[in-house]
Design a protein around this motif. Sequence first.
Motif, PDB file in Angstrom:
ATOM      1  N   ALA A   1      50.974  37.609  16.632  1.00  0.00           N
ATOM      2  CA  ALA A   1      50.147  38.680  17.181  1.00  0.00           C
ATOM      3  C   ALA A   1      50.006  38.596  18.697  1.00  0.00           C
ATOM      4  N   GLN A   2      50.639  37.584  19.314  1.00  0.00           N
ATOM      5  CA  GLN A   2      50.438  37.404  20.755  1.00  0.00           C
ATOM      6  C   GLN A   2      50.890  38.622  21.549  1.00  0.00           C
ATOM      7  N   ARG A   3      51.987  39.261  21.074  1.00  0.00           N
ATOM      8  CA  ARG A   3      52.514  40.435  21.791  1.00  0.00           C
ATOM      9  C   ARG A   3      51.489  41.558  21.838  1.00  0.00           C
ATOM     10  N   VAL A   4      50.694  41.692  20.750  1.00  0.00           N
ATOM     11  CA  VAL A   4      49.695  42.768  20.701  1.00  0.00           C
ATOM     12  C   VAL A   4      48.424  42.382  21.455  1.00  0.00           C
ATOM     13  N   LEU A   5      48.055  41.096  21.369  1.00  0.00           N
ATOM     14  CA  LEU A   5      46.758  40.688  21.909  1.00  0.00           C
ATOM     15  C   LEU A   5      46.762  40.516  23.419  1.00  0.00           C
ATOM     16  N   GLN A   6      47.940  40.175  23.986  1.00  0.00           N
ATOM     17  CA  GLN A   6      47.954  39.871  25.425  1.00  0.00           C
ATOM     18  C   GLN A   6      47.487  41.045  26.294  1.00  0.00           C
ATOM     19  N   PRO A   7      48.007  42.282  26.085  1.00  0.00           N
ATOM     20  CA  PRO A   7      47.491  43.358  26.940  1.00  0.00           C
ATOM     21  C   PRO A   7      46.011  43.643  26.733  1.00  0.00           C
ATOM     22  N   ILE A   8      45.506  43.447  25.524  1.00  0.00           N
ATOM     23  CA  ILE A   8      44.076  43.671  25.289  1.00  0.00           C
ATOM     24  C   ILE A   8      43.254  42.658  26.075  1.00  0.00           C
ATOM     25  N   ALA A   9      43.670  41.380  25.995  1.00  0.00           N
ATOM     26  CA  ALA A   9      42.928  40.339  26.707  1.00  0.00           C
ATOM     27  C   ALA A   9      42.976  40.578  28.210  1.00  0.00           C
ATOM     28  N   LEU A  10      44.137  40.998  28.716  1.00  0.00           N
ATOM     29  CA  LEU A  10      44.239  41.205  30.166  1.00  0.00           C
ATOM     30  C   LEU A  10      43.453  42.432  30.601  1.00  0.00           C
ATOM     31  N   LEU A  11      43.410  43.479  29.749  1.00  0.00           N
ATOM     32  CA  LEU A  11      42.572  44.642  30.066  1.00  0.00           C
ATOM     33  C   LEU A  11      41.106  44.233  30.132  1.00  0.00           C
ATOM     34  N   GLY A  12      40.661  43.466  29.135  1.00  0.00           N
ATOM     35  CA  GLY A  12      39.276  43.002  29.156  1.00  0.00           C
ATOM     36  C   GLY A  12      38.986  42.148  30.371  1.00  0.00           C
ATOM     37  N   PHE A  13      39.943  41.276  30.746  1.00  0.00           N
ATOM     38  CA  PHE A  13      39.761  40.457  31.943  1.00  0.00           C
ATOM     39  C   PHE A  13      39.589  41.327  33.176  1.00  0.00           C
ATOM     40  N   ALA A  14      40.453  42.368  33.289  1.00  0.00           N
ATOM     41  CA  ALA A  14      40.392  43.219  34.480  1.00  0.00           C
ATOM     42  C   ALA A  14      39.049  43.938  34.550  1.00  0.00           C
ATOM     43  N   LEU A  15      38.555  44.414  33.416  1.00  0.00           N
ATOM     44  CA  LEU A  15      37.304  45.163  33.433  1.00  0.00           C
ATOM     45  C   LEU A  15      36.115  44.253  33.734  1.00  0.00           C
ATOM     46  N   ALA A  16      36.152  42.990  33.236  1.00  0.00           N
ATOM     47  CA  ALA A  16      35.061  42.056  33.539  1.00  0.00           C
ATOM     48  C   ALA A  16      35.125  41.616  35.000  1.00  0.00           C
ATOM     49  N   GLU A  17      36.348  41.379  35.477  1.00  0.00           N
ATOM     50  CA  GLU A  17      36.510  40.974  36.881  1.00  0.00           C
ATOM     51  C   GLU A  17      36.086  42.097  37.814  1.00  0.00           C
ATOM     52  N   ALA A  18      36.247  43.358  37.369  1.00  0.00           N
ATOM     53  CA  ALA A  18      35.880  44.489  38.223  1.00  0.00           C
ATOM     54  C   ALA A  18      34.406  44.424  38.605  1.00  0.00           C
ATOM     55  N   VAL A  19      33.554  43.943  37.687  1.00  0.00           N
ATOM     56  CA  VAL A  19      32.130  43.795  38.003  1.00  0.00           C
ATOM     57  C   VAL A  19      31.949  42.852  39.194  1.00  0.00           C
ATOM     58  N   PHE A  20      32.711  41.741  39.172  1.00  0.00           N
ATOM     59  CA  PHE A  20      32.606  40.767  40.261  1.00  0.00           C
ATOM     60  C   PHE A  20      33.149  41.344  41.569  1.00  0.00           C
ATOM     61  N   ILE A  21      34.273  42.062  41.468  1.00  0.00           N
ATOM     62  CA  ILE A  21      34.861  42.653  42.679  1.00  0.00           C
ATOM     63  C   ILE A  21      33.890  43.664  43.292  1.00  0.00           C
ATOM     64  N   LEU A  22      33.284  44.492  42.430  1.00  0.00           N
ATOM     65  CA  LEU A  22      32.294  45.452  42.928  1.00  0.00           C
ATOM     66  C   LEU A  22      31.143  44.727  43.623  1.00  0.00           C
ATOM     67  N   ALA A  23      30.697  43.600  43.034  1.00  0.00           N
ATOM     68  CA  ALA A  23      29.598  42.851  43.642  1.00  0.00           C
ATOM     69  C   ALA A  23      30.000  42.298  45.001  1.00  0.00           C
ATOM     70  N   ILE A  24      31.262  41.846  45.126  1.00  0.00           N
ATOM     71  CA  ILE A  24      31.733  41.358  46.429  1.00  0.00           C
ATOM     72  C   ILE A  24      31.679  42.484  47.456  1.00  0.00           C
ATOM     73  N   VAL A  25      32.183  43.660  47.040  1.00  0.00           N
ATOM     74  CA  VAL A  25      32.208  44.796  47.968  1.00  0.00           C
ATOM     75  C   VAL A  25      30.793  45.132  48.426  1.00  0.00           C
ATOM     76  N   PHE A  26      29.852  45.258  47.466  1.00  0.00           N
ATOM     77  CA  PHE A  26      28.513  45.677  47.840  1.00  0.00           C
ATOM     78  C   PHE A  26      27.723  44.569  48.532  1.00  0.00           C
ATOM     79  N   ALA A  27      28.171  43.300  48.403  1.00  0.00           N
ATOM     80  CA  ALA A  27      27.536  42.235  49.181  1.00  0.00           C
ATOM     81  C   ALA A  27      27.797  42.439  50.667  1.00  0.00           C
ATOM     82  N   PHE A  28      28.923  43.092  50.993  1.00  0.00           N
ATOM     83  CA  PHE A  28      29.176  43.394  52.400  1.00  0.00           C
ATOM     84  C   PHE A  28      28.498  44.696  52.819  1.00  0.00           C
TER      85      PHE A  28
END
Lengths: 67, 67, 67
Positions: free
Chosen positions: B38-65
């Motif tokens: 199932a790795q072929r199916v799960l990898q894009p899902i995990a990376l999408l979730g990572f990107a969306l969670a990381e986006a919160v942090f990136i937004l926080a970095i931007v607004f900290a400035f």
Amino acid sequence: MEGTLNMIGMGLAGTGAAIGIGLIFAAYVNGVARQPEAQRVLQPIALLGFALAEAVFILAIVFAFVL
Amino acid sequence: MEGTLNMIGMGLAGTGAAIGIGLIFAAYVNGVARQPEAQRVLQPIALLGFALAEAVFILAIVFAFVL
Amino acid sequence: MEGTLNMIGMGLAGTGAAIGIGLIFAAYVNGVARQPEAQRVLQPIALLGFALAEAVFILAIVFAFVL
């Protein structure tokens, strides 16, 4: 009162990074315990997850100097 | 007392982002441990979730400035 | 002491939003790992959950400027 507030922010990011890394490696240990032959497949996944969680902390270190 | 309060807010957002990334990759490791094909199916899902969670942090970095 | 307390509040909202996104995508990965044919059904549910969790953070960003 000495010290800088930036260190508190860096420590908070470190809290999450360490918990996240712990969760990933706990799942890695559980997976290998269930299927020892899966270690070859699980190791790069666990290390990728570790790198992505650690990146949050590295970014926080960098911005603790910038801000 | 030096430093900026914005760094504390950024660190708090980083806490959540890193824990979220840890949760996602822990589930990814568990899924591949249970079904290695199932790795072929799960990898894009995990990376999408990572990107969306990381986006919160990136937004926080931007607004900290910005703030 | 620089910075604004509003950023700390925004960071706290980000903590919860990112953990929530992590929980949703972890469940999504687990569900697809158990039943790969369920991905078509699970994807809109996970994305709806992501949007609703992210909305908390977006609202916090908005009110960090308003307050």
